[in-house]
Design a protein around this motif. Structure first.
Motif, mmCIF file in Angstrom:
data_model
loop_
_atom_site.group_PDB
_atom_site.id
_atom_site.type_symbol
_atom_site.label_atom_id
_atom_site.label_comp_id
_atom_site.label_asym_id
_atom_site.label_seq_id
_atom_site.Cartn_x
_atom_site.Cartn_y
_atom_site.Cartn_z
ATOM 1 N N LEU A 1 6.031 18.490 -1.356
ATOM 2 C CA LEU A 1 5.025 18.849 -2.315
ATOM 3 C C LEU A 1 5.900 19.708 -3.453
ATOM 4 C CD1 LEU A 1 2.425 18.918 -3.583
ATOM 5 C CD2 LEU A 1 1.868 20.945 -2.171
ATOM 6 N N ALA A 2 6.612 20.517 -3.003
ATOM 7 C CA ALA A 2 7.489 21.593 -3.894
ATOM 8 C C ALA A 2 8.448 20.545 -4.576
ATOM 9 C CB ALA A 2 8.277 22.628 -3.188
ATOM 10 N N ARG A 3 9.123 19.680 -4.289
ATOM 11 C CA ARG A 3 10.137 18.612 -4.749
ATOM 12 C C ARG A 3 9.450 17.933 -5.901
ATOM 13 N NH1 ARG A 3 12.258 15.262 -0.830
ATOM 14 N NH2 ARG A 3 12.744 17.196 0.117
ATOM 15 N N TRP A 4 8.250 17.303 -5.246
ATOM 16 C CA TRP A 4 7.391 16.688 -6.279
ATOM 17 C C TRP A 4 6.903 17.206 -7.573
ATOM 18 C CZ3 TRP A 4 1.975 17.325 -7.258
ATOM 19 C CH2 TRP A 4 1.376 16.287 -7.923
ATOM 20 N N ALA A 5 6.472 18.478 -7.442
ATOM 21 C CA ALA A 5 5.997 19.381 -8.487
ATOM 22 C C ALA A 5 7.194 19.698 -9.449
ATOM 23 C CB ALA A 5 5.250 20.772 -7.832
ATOM 24 N N LYS A 6 8.331 19.963 -8.817
ATOM 25 C CA LYS A 6 9.379 20.272 -9.378
ATOM 26 C C LYS A 6 9.757 19.262 -10.569
ATOM 27 C CE LYS A 6 14.033 22.234 -9.555
ATOM 28 N NZ LYS A 6 15.243 22.982 -8.658
ATOM 29 N N ALA A 7 9.899 17.927 -9.933
ATOM 30 C CA ALA A 7 10.268 16.757 -10.762
ATOM 31 C C ALA A 7 9.272 16.408 -11.729
ATOM 32 C CB ALA A 7 10.252 15.521 -9.639
ATOM 33 N N ALA A 8 7.728 16.357 -11.429
ATOM 34 C CA ALA A 8 6.730 16.133 -12.238
ATOM 35 C C ALA A 8 6.981 17.185 -13.381
ATOM 36 C CB ALA A 8 5.492 16.293 -11.402
ATOM 37 N N LEU A 9 7.275 18.407 -13.099
ATOM 38 C CA LEU A 9 7.204 19.480 -14.255
ATOM 39 C C LEU A 9 8.423 19.385 -15.174
ATOM 40 C CD1 LEU A 9 5.261 22.428 -12.508
ATOM 41 C CD2 LEU A 9 4.470 20.658 -14.242
ATOM 42 N N ALA A 10 9.435 18.465 -14.835
ATOM 43 C CA ALA A 10 10.451 18.344 -15.834
ATOM 44 C C ALA A 10 10.121 18.038 -17.309
ATOM 45 C CB ALA A 10 11.609 17.318 -15.182
ATOM 46 N N ASP A 11 8.960 17.145 -17.345
ATOM 47 C CA ASP A 11 8.379 16.977 -18.522
ATOM 48 C C ASP A 11 7.423 18.203 -18.950
ATOM 49 O OD1 ASP A 11 7.055 15.754 -20.670
ATOM 50 O OD2 ASP A 11 6.368 14.161 -19.706
ATOM 51 N N PRO A 12 7.922 18.632 -19.998
ATOM 52 C CA PRO A 12 7.114 20.024 -20.785
ATOM 53 C C PRO A 12 5.778 19.701 -20.850
ATOM 54 C CG PRO A 12 8.732 19.203 -22.428
ATOM 55 C CD PRO A 12 9.021 18.474 -21.170
ATOM 56 N N ARG A 13 5.327 18.361 -21.165
ATOM 57 C CA ARG A 13 3.941 18.036 -21.466
ATOM 58 C C ARG A 13 2.940 18.198 -20.318
ATOM 59 N NH1 ARG A 13 4.863 12.412 -24.027
ATOM 60 N NH2 ARG A 13 6.060 12.251 -22.063
ATOM 61 N N MET A 14 3.562 18.155 -19.203
ATOM 62 C CA MET A 14 2.851 17.926 -18.011
ATOM 63 C C MET A 14 2.451 19.716 -17.134
ATOM 64 S SD MET A 14 2.711 15.137 -17.925
ATOM 65 C CE MET A 14 2.061 14.342 -16.312
ATOM 66 N N ARG A 15 1.196 19.768 -16.609
ATOM 67 C CA ARG A 15 0.964 20.834 -16.173
ATOM 68 C C ARG A 15 0.249 20.572 -14.496
ATOM 69 N NH1 ARG A 15 -0.264 25.183 -18.910
ATOM 70 N NH2 ARG A 15 -1.908 26.016 -17.305
ATOM 71 N N ALA B 1 -2.595 29.055 -1.387
ATOM 72 C CA ALA B 1 -1.737 28.490 -0.207
ATOM 73 C C ALA B 1 -1.092 27.303 -0.851
ATOM 74 C CB ALA B 1 -2.676 28.228 1.027
ATOM 75 N N ALA B 2 -1.909 26.458 -1.415
ATOM 76 C CA ALA B 2 -1.337 25.146 -2.166
ATOM 77 C C ALA B 2 -0.282 25.718 -3.269
ATOM 78 C CB ALA B 2 -2.439 24.417 -2.604
ATOM 79 N N ALA B 3 -0.476 26.725 -4.130
ATOM 80 C CA ALA B 3 0.374 27.295 -4.959
ATOM 81 C C ALA B 3 1.882 27.878 -4.276
ATOM 82 C CB ALA B 3 -0.279 28.264 -5.935
ATOM 83 N N ALA B 4 1.549 28.384 -3.130
ATOM 84 C CA ALA B 4 2.576 29.078 -2.642
ATOM 85 C C ALA B 4 3.475 27.926 -2.040
ATOM 86 C CB ALA B 4 2.102 29.907 -1.458
ATOM 87 N N LEU B 5 2.897 27.025 -1.455
ATOM 88 C CA LEU B 5 3.779 25.532 -1.137
ATOM 89 C C LEU B 5 4.518 25.036 -2.072
ATOM 90 C CD1 LEU B 5 1.197 23.670 1.436
ATOM 91 C CD2 LEU B 5 3.271 25.093 1.946
ATOM 92 N N ILE B 6 4.007 25.102 -3.303
ATOM 93 C CA ILE B 6 4.844 24.673 -4.561
ATOM 94 C C ILE B 6 5.836 25.421 -4.981
ATOM 95 C CG2 ILE B 6 4.442 23.960 -6.994
ATOM 96 C CD1 ILE B 6 1.581 23.290 -6.359
ATOM 97 N N GLY B 7 5.720 26.841 -4.925
ATOM 98 C CA GLY B 7 6.603 27.755 -5.190
ATOM 99 C C GLY B 7 6.492 28.237 -6.707
ATOM 100 N N PRO B 8 7.736 29.105 -7.299
ATOM 101 C CA PRO B 8 7.620 29.549 -8.627
ATOM 102 C C PRO B 8 7.948 28.426 -9.533
ATOM 103 C CG PRO B 8 9.620 30.150 -7.326
ATOM 104 C CD PRO B 8 8.780 29.166 -6.651
ATOM 105 N N THR B 9 8.220 27.087 -9.227
ATOM 106 C CA THR B 9 8.491 26.183 -9.965
ATOM 107 C C THR B 9 7.400 26.076 -11.368
ATOM 108 O OG1 THR B 9 9.439 24.920 -8.275
ATOM 109 C CG2 THR B 9 8.969 23.842 -10.339
ATOM 110 N N ALA B 10 5.978 26.219 -10.892
ATOM 111 C CA ALA B 10 5.006 25.818 -11.937
ATOM 112 C C ALA B 10 4.203 26.981 -12.257
ATOM 113 C CB ALA B 10 3.987 24.919 -11.349
ATOM 114 N N ALA B 11 4.836 28.251 -12.062
ATOM 115 C CA ALA B 11 4.150 29.683 -12.364
ATOM 116 C C ALA B 11 3.508 29.530 -14.034
ATOM 117 C CB ALA B 11 5.057 30.859 -12.313
ATOM 118 N N ASP B 12 4.196 29.041 -14.920
ATOM 119 C CA ASP B 12 3.612 29.367 -16.199
ATOM 120 C C ASP B 12 2.593 28.222 -16.545
ATOM 121 O OD1 ASP B 12 5.603 27.741 -16.197
ATOM 122 O OD2 ASP B 12 6.026 28.101 -18.111
ATOM 123 N N ARG B 13 2.497 27.096 -15.627
ATOM 124 C CA ARG B 13 1.883 25.686 -15.951
ATOM 125 C C ARG B 13 0.915 25.416 -14.798
ATOM 126 N NH1 ARG B 13 5.762 21.433 -18.112
ATOM 127 N NH2 ARG B 13 7.339 22.375 -16.887
#
Length: 181
Positions: free
Chosen positions: A95-109, A140-152
């Motif tokens: 999940l964290a890897r998927w979120a990090k890869a998905a948020l590489a695009d600045p238009r995504m949240r 808990a879901a946000a914790a699994l993602i990690g700090p990658t998406a904190a601002d989005r």
């Protein structure tokens, strides 16, 4: 009399253009009719239209506490939970890897929508509140993602019958705002 003696046909528009204009006017007329009906009669119209187009069940009316859907969901991952628990059952290690890869695009949240099933067993053990438990599941879901998406990241909670889950959706949010010089 020869073929050259007949007058030339007048210039006209293509037939498809007239048909398109008629269709557009019919659509505008229908929308004006629906708007004039009033809000109290619209659900019955929508249900009857769905029935005419072959829908098996009428459109479910969303309760104010139902899980709101993202504006434009692109992809999603779901986490399941046991009744009364905020610990995911079989959390996805990618999940964290998927979120990090998905948020590489600045238009995504990312949008996390967590829900309790509304039963008496699916509440927070300390406060006996389903809303607190849903918020804990979202965190808990946000914790699994990690700090990658904190601002989005957007969290939301709800009570949805039969749904003890947290859905992480990738949402297209458009171009980021540019700072003025």
């Amino acid at each position: 009399m020869t073929e050259f003696d007949f007058p030339a046909p007048p210039a006209s528009r293509p037939l498809w253009l007239i048909t398109l204009a008629d269709l557009a006017l019919l659509l505008v007329g229908f929308l004006v009719l629906v708007q004039a009906m009033g809000a109290e009669r619209r659900p019955a119209l929508i249900d009857s239209l769905r029935a005419e187009f072959g829908a098996a069940t009428p459109l479910a009316r969303a309760a104010p506490t139902s899980v709101p859907s993202p504006i434009m969901p692109v992809a999603a991952a779901a986490l399941r939970f046991a009744p009364g628990s905020a610990q995911p059952i079989d959390p996805d290690p990618d999940l964290a890897r998927w979120a990090k890869a998905a948020l590489a695009d600045p238009r995504m949240r990312l949008s996390i929508q967590a829900a309790t099933d509304g039963s008496a067993a699916d509440v927070d053990p300390v406060t006996h509140s389903p809303v607190v438990l849903a918020a804990d599941r979202a965190r808990a879901a946000a914790a699994l993602i990690g700090p990658t998406a904190a601002d989005r990241l957007t969290l939301s909670t709800a009570t949805a019958p039969g749904q003890r889950r947290a859905v992480v959706s990738l949402v297209f949010s458009g171009e980021p705002r540019r700072k003025s010089p």
